[in-house]
Enzyme design. Structure first.
Site, PDB file in Angstrom:
ATOM      1  N   CYS A   8      31.757 -32.709 -37.297  1.00 51.25           N
ATOM      2  CA  CYS A   8      33.219 -32.689 -37.402  1.00 51.25           C
ATOM      3  C   CYS A   8      33.679 -31.255 -37.151  1.00 51.25           C
ATOM      4  O   CYS A   8      32.942 -30.462 -36.556  1.00 51.25           O
ATOM      5  CB  CYS A   8      33.674 -33.219 -38.758  1.00 51.25           C
ATOM      6  N   ASN A  11      32.604 -29.160 -41.075  1.00 50.15           N
ATOM      7  CA  ASN A  11      31.349 -29.536 -41.762  1.00 50.15           C
ATOM      8  C   ASN A  11      31.486 -29.421 -43.286  1.00 50.15           C
ATOM      9  O   ASN A  11      30.532 -29.086 -43.987  1.00 50.15           O
ATOM     10  CB  ASN A  11      30.160 -28.695 -41.248  1.00 50.15           C
ATOM     11  N   CYS A  13      34.015 -31.864 -44.822  1.00 51.79           N
ATOM     12  CA  CYS A  13      34.620 -33.138 -45.249  1.00 51.79           C
ATOM     13  C   CYS A  13      33.919 -34.334 -44.602  1.00 51.79           C
ATOM     14  O   CYS A  13      33.109 -35.017 -45.232  1.00 51.79           O
ATOM     15  CB  CYS A  13      36.112 -33.181 -44.924  1.00 51.79           C
ATOM     16  N   ARG A  14      34.208 -34.599 -43.333  1.00 50.90           N
ATOM     17  CA  ARG A  14      33.747 -35.851 -42.722  1.00 50.90           C
ATOM     18  C   ARG A  14      32.257 -35.882 -42.416  1.00 50.90           C
ATOM     19  O   ARG A  14      31.568 -36.853 -42.755  1.00 50.90           O
ATOM     20  CB  ARG A  14      34.553 -36.125 -41.431  1.00 50.90           C
ATOM     21  N   SER A  15      31.741 -34.840 -41.735  1.00 50.93           N
ATOM     22  CA  SER A  15      30.321 -34.939 -41.327  1.00 50.93           C
ATOM     23  C   SER A  15      29.343 -34.856 -42.501  1.00 50.93           C
ATOM     24  O   SER A  15      28.336 -35.572 -42.486  1.00 50.93           O
ATOM     25  CB  SER A  15      29.977 -33.948 -40.205  1.00 50.93           C
ATOM     26  N   ASP A 124      40.994 -36.536 -39.782  1.00 55.18           N
ATOM     27  CA  ASP A 124      40.742 -35.330 -40.567  1.00 55.18           C
ATOM     28  C   ASP A 124      41.487 -35.428 -41.911  1.00 55.18           C
ATOM     29  O   ASP A 124      42.711 -35.484 -41.933  1.00 55.18           O
ATOM     30  CB  ASP A 124      41.247 -34.129 -39.751  1.00 55.18           C
TER      31      ASP A 124
HETATM   32  P1  4NP Z   1      36.142 -31.622 -41.592  1.00 55.53           P
HETATM   33  O1  4NP Z   1      37.573 -31.199 -42.221  1.00 55.53           O
HETATM   34  O2  4NP Z   1      36.215 -31.257 -40.140  1.00 55.53           O
HETATM   35  O3  4NP Z   1      36.077 -33.086 -41.826  1.00 55.53           O
HETATM   36  O4  4NP Z   1      35.118 -30.826 -42.359  1.00 55.53           O
HETATM   37  C1  4NP Z   1      38.158 -29.950 -42.050  1.00 55.53           C
HETATM   38  C2  4NP Z   1      37.738 -28.898 -42.826  1.00 55.53           C
HETATM   39  C3  4NP Z   1      38.343 -27.678 -42.681  1.00 55.53           C
HETATM   40  C4  4NP Z   1      39.356 -27.507 -41.753  1.00 55.53           C
HETATM   41  C5  4NP Z   1      39.759 -28.563 -40.973  1.00 55.53           C
HETATM   42  C6  4NP Z   1      39.159 -29.799 -41.119  1.00 55.53           C
HETATM   43  N1  4NP Z   1      39.973 -26.243 -41.630  1.00 55.53           N
HETATM   44  O5  4NP Z   1      40.950 -26.131 -40.842  1.00 55.53           O
HETATM   45  O6  4NP Z   1      39.561 -25.277 -42.285  1.00 55.53           O
END
Ligand code: 4NP
Length: 156
Positions: A8, A11, A13-15, A124
């Site tokens: 994602c 790294n 939240c989703r992945s 997201d």
């Molecule tokens: P992820 O979520 O891609 O599912 O881990 C996010 C985590 C952090 C950010 C964006 C999405 N960020 O902008 O910091």
């Protein structure tokens, strides 16, 4: 050995959620000696960080412990090492394809391809509330089951 990498943006939240959910499924199926699992982000913001507290809490409620995971960034060697490189959304997919040697590009796919009745991208959840994290888990659980079925059918 079949190697699976979930990707994602951050790294956190989703992945990592996909890694934890899929790891549990693989363990329950007794296939842990045959399937290696990891996750990474396309961006460097959260290298070394544990998963977001909201992601950990939502996963914990479904019996998935994410606390030991730490963020890392996807890197060129990943395209050689992993057989399945599964992006959470099309932006992640595009970022991966930008750095992927062209002969490895067929390994890079959208994770939700393994749950064809669901929307194609895992949204997201970072800037939203707790419900977003539950939705992410619902989607990931479906795609993880489809992925395991597909690996069993085609690779094991
Ligand atoms: P992820 O979520 O891609 O599912 O881990 C996010 C985590 C952090 C950010 C964006 C999405 N960020 O902008 O910091």
């Amino acid at each position: 050995m079949v190697r699976v990498l979930f990707v994602c943006l951050g790294n956190i939240c989703r992945s990592p959620t996909a890694e934890g959910v899929f790891r549990k499924l693989v363990l329950e199926s007794g296939l842990q000696e045959h399937i290696e699992i990891d996750s990474a982000g396309t961006h460097a913001y959260h290298i070394g960080k544990p998963p977001d507290a909201r992601a950990q809490s939502a996963a914990r409620q479904r019996g998935v412990d994410l606390s030991a995971l730490r963020g890392r960034q996807a890197m060129p060697v990943d395209f050689e090492r992993f057989d399945y490189i599964l992006a959470m959304d099309s932006e992640n997919l595009e970022h991966l394809l930008e750095i992927c040697p062209v002969h490895y590009a067929p390994k890079v796919r959208l994770f939700m391809e393994y749950a064809p009745h669901w929307p194609p991208e895992v949204p997201d959840p970072y800037f939203g509330g707790a419900a977003g994290f539950d939705r992410v888990l619902d989607m990931i659980e479906q795609a993880a089951a489809g992925l395991l079925e597909s690996i069993r059918r085609e690779r094991l």
